[in-house]
Design a protein around this motif. Sequence first.
Motif, PDB file in Angstrom:
ATOM      1  N   ARG A  10       0.830  -1.197   0.000  1.00 64.85           N
ATOM      2  CA  ARG A  10       0.000   0.000   0.000  1.00 64.85           C
ATOM      3  C   ARG A  10       0.868   1.252   0.000  1.00 64.85           C
ATOM      4  N   SER A  11       1.890   1.240   0.836  1.00 71.11           N
ATOM      5  CA  SER A  11       2.790   2.381   0.946  1.00 71.11           C
ATOM      6  C   SER A  11       3.502   2.658  -0.382  1.00 71.11           C
ATOM      7  N   VAL A  14       1.011   4.084  -2.971  1.00 69.32           N
ATOM      8  CA  VAL A  14       0.656   5.481  -2.715  1.00 69.32           C
ATOM      9  C   VAL A  14       1.833   6.414  -2.990  1.00 69.32           C
ATOM     10  N   GLU A  15       3.014   6.050  -2.516  1.00 68.95           N
ATOM     11  CA  GLU A  15       4.171   6.939  -2.626  1.00 68.95           C
ATOM     12  C   GLU A  15       4.821   6.943  -4.004  1.00 68.95           C
ATOM     13  N   TYR A  55      -8.976  -2.095   0.252  1.00 67.92           N
ATOM     14  CA  TYR A  55      -9.439  -0.712   0.139  1.00 67.92           C
ATOM     15  C   TYR A  55     -10.933  -0.661  -0.161  1.00 67.92           C
ATOM     16  N   GLU A  58     -13.144  -1.823   2.726  1.00 66.16           N
ATOM     17  CA  GLU A  58     -13.291  -0.804   3.783  1.00 66.16           C
ATOM     18  C   GLU A  58     -14.317   0.251   3.379  1.00 66.16           C
ATOM     19  N   GLU A  91     -12.368   9.827   1.686  1.00 61.99           N
ATOM     20  CA  GLU A  91     -11.366  10.755   2.219  1.00 61.99           C
ATOM     21  C   GLU A  91     -10.362  10.052   3.141  1.00 61.99           C
ATOM     22  N   ALA A  92     -10.765   8.943   3.740  1.00 62.57           N
ATOM     23  CA  ALA A  92      -9.902   8.248   4.697  1.00 62.57           C
ATOM     24  C   ALA A  92      -8.578   7.819   4.068  1.00 62.57           C
ATOM     25  N   ASP A  93      -8.594   7.611   2.759  1.00 62.38           N
ATOM     26  CA  ASP A  93      -7.364   7.210   2.076  1.00 62.38           C
ATOM     27  C   ASP A  93      -7.354   7.842   0.685  1.00 62.38           C
ATOM     28  N   ARG A  94      -7.360   9.161   0.671  1.00 58.49           N
ATOM     29  CA  ARG A  94      -7.428   9.931  -0.577  1.00 58.49           C
ATOM     30  C   ARG A  94      -6.282   9.571  -1.525  1.00 58.49           C
ATOM     31  N   GLU A  95      -5.096   9.356  -0.967  1.00 58.54           N
ATOM     32  CA  GLU A  95      -3.938   9.049  -1.806  1.00 58.54           C
ATOM     33  C   GLU A  95      -4.121   7.720  -2.537  1.00 58.54           C
ATOM     34  N   LEU A  96      -4.617   6.722  -1.818  1.00 56.24           N
ATOM     35  CA  LEU A  96      -4.845   5.429  -2.456  1.00 56.24           C
ATOM     36  C   LEU A  96      -5.999   5.531  -3.452  1.00 56.24           C
TER      37      LEU A  96
END
Length: 185
Positions: A10-11, A14-15, A55, A58, A91-96
């Motif tokens: 996940r990291s 996203v990054e 994702y 959730e 919004e909880a994981d906007r980047e993902l």
Amino acid sequence: MVERIVAAGRSVLVERGYDAFSTNRVATVAGVSPGSLYQYFPDKTAILDVVIDRYWDEVAERVAASLADRIAEFGPAMVRATADALLTALEADRELLRVVAEELPVQRSRERRAALERRVRELIATYLAARPDVTHRPHPAVAAWVVVLAIENLSMRWVLDQPDVVTREQLLDEVLALVGGYLLG
């Protein structure tokens, strides 16, 4: 170990984004050797699938729980609360969300997103069919499809775009007007 690898996946996603997602990067972030990673996941696609599945699960859980909690109070409060729950989940994981919506090939996320839509749509269709007094729409399943896709697309675009001209409360007001006008008009 599986959780470390999935969290690292996940990291990295996203990054670094989808194009730079690799098992070597995931292994490095997880602090394991690539050989150890391959004991749990055969390839990067398997890691990606778990990250994306989790994702959407959730997001689906949050929205379905909100809808189920308010199913007895159909009307503006339920519509607003459900749209708000979707916004909160996105919004909880906007980047993902950005990677999933804008970088992944469509087929990578299509089935998972469709499962979320189907789950919420079925709840709404069942409710509309059981309560014909709450809508003038002749086909509950069709009405549910239109409502779910409208709310989902507006919510995703708002979360991703963060438009200066629309606050969260204004968006919720507009969604409420849209759905209310459609179902009752």
